[in-house]
Scaffold this active site. Structure first.
Site, PDB file in Angstrom:
ATOM      1  N   ASP A 103       0.764  -1.096   0.021  1.00  0.00           N
ATOM      2  CA  ASP A 103      -0.083  -0.006  -0.071  1.00  0.00           C
ATOM      3  C   ASP A 103       0.805   1.348  -0.042  1.00  0.00           C
ATOM      4  O   ASP A 103       2.171   1.165   0.407  1.00  0.00           O
ATOM      5  CB  ASP A 103      -0.910   0.072   1.273  1.00  0.00           C
ATOM      6  CG  ASP A 103      -1.792  -1.058   1.245  1.00  0.00           C
ATOM      7  OD1 ASP A 103      -2.289  -1.787   0.131  1.00  0.00           O
ATOM      8  OD2 ASP A 103      -2.284  -1.464   2.501  1.00  0.00           O
TER       9      ASP A 103
HETATM   10  N1  URA Z   1      -1.329  -5.770   3.852  1.00  0.00           N
HETATM   11  C1  URA Z   1      -1.883  -4.614   3.742  1.00  0.00           C
HETATM   12  O1  URA Z   1      -2.993  -4.379   4.389  1.00  0.00           O
HETATM   13  N2  URA Z   1      -1.257  -3.740   3.185  1.00  0.00           N
HETATM   14  C2  URA Z   1      -0.012  -3.663   2.639  1.00  0.00           C
HETATM   15  O2  URA Z   1       0.942  -3.102   2.104  1.00  0.00           O
HETATM   16  C3  URA Z   1       0.613  -5.172   2.803  1.00  0.00           C
HETATM   17  C4  URA Z   1      -0.111  -6.186   3.500  1.00  0.00           C
END
Ligand code: URA
Length: 236
Positions: A103
């Site tokens: 993310d």
């Molecule tokens: N899980 C998440 O919620 N975000 C990420 O970036 C990776 C795993």
């Protein structure tokens, strides 16, 4: 055997025309001899240098990036800066992409490569390449969270996650190990336990561990050892 102008252009650092100019001005050597014609052909084993600097003519490139917050894990985005903006110009021209997504606000280990087959193999669900994350939440982790992760968390949309590891490191901090990679997975797993994520960092991806000497935003090529381990994990 490949033409020298093609070999040079294949690195992404020069266009064919720029490569021809380098050759014309005597700046290119192959195994120590100045190359004088752009049509000259050389085997993959030849040591090519430009201005004395050895040129990597490997087919694929593999970089470990310490992703900082604020960049999206994509090659292009109409609104947001991408992780590729951290790379110098010549590495933005060789088709690198992030193998998997983090993310925008997640930091940590991201593999950048242009080896589509390996990335595909590593990300295939049946391969079960583990990923571990450092997670900090609002709230306190307890034994029930550990058990719930082990048994498989049910997300708000009804999806039942594969069993995952949750090892408590402090009251609000844990190392989480995942075998799958659903959208916002850790955030949604923790939300299902009533504990919103406030910090998330990926520590490992299969056999790769984040090189902690890399500051956020820094990257380096994988070592030969890491390459070997990655090939094994991808089934090569
Ligand atoms: N899980 C998440 O919620 N975000 C990420 O970036 C990776 C795993």
């Amino acid at each position: 055997m490949d033409r020298i102008d093609k070999i040079l252009a294949g690195t992404g650092r020069w266009s064919r025309r720029e490569a021809a100019e380098l050759i014309r001005t005597g700046r290119v050597t192959a195994d120590g001899d100045v190359v004088s014609r752009r049509e000259d052909k050389f085997p993959a084993s030849a040591l090519i240098r430009v201005d004395g600097e050895p040129i990597s003519t490997e087919k694929y490139t593999y970089l470990m990036l310490h992703k900082p917050a604020g960049l999206v894990s994509a090659t292009e985005d109409p609104r947001e800066p991408t992780v590729l903006s951290l790379l110098p110009e010549h590495l933005r021209r060789i088709g690198l992409f992030p193998a998997g997504r983090l993310d925008k606000d997640t930091v940590g280990l991201l593999l950048l490569t242009n080896d589509g087959a390996l990335a595909h193999a590593l990300l295939a669900p049946k391969r079960h390449v583990d990923k571990t994350y450092l997670v900090r939440v609002e709230g306190i982790f307890d034994e029930r969270d550990e058990r719930a992760f082990q048994e498989g968390i049910t997300l708000a949309d009804g999806y039942v996650c594969l069993p995952a590891g949750l090892e408590r490191l402090g009251p609000s901090e844990a190392q989480v190990t995942l075998r799958e990679g659903k959208y916002h997975q850790i955030k949604r797993m923790c939300a299902a336990r009533g504990k919103p994520v406030i910090f998330l960092k990926r520590l490992t991806f299969g056999p790769l561990s984040l090189d902690e000497t890399l500051a956020p935003g820094q990257w380096r090529p994988l070592t030969a050892e890491e390459m070997g381990a990655l090939g094994d994990a991808g089934g090569n």
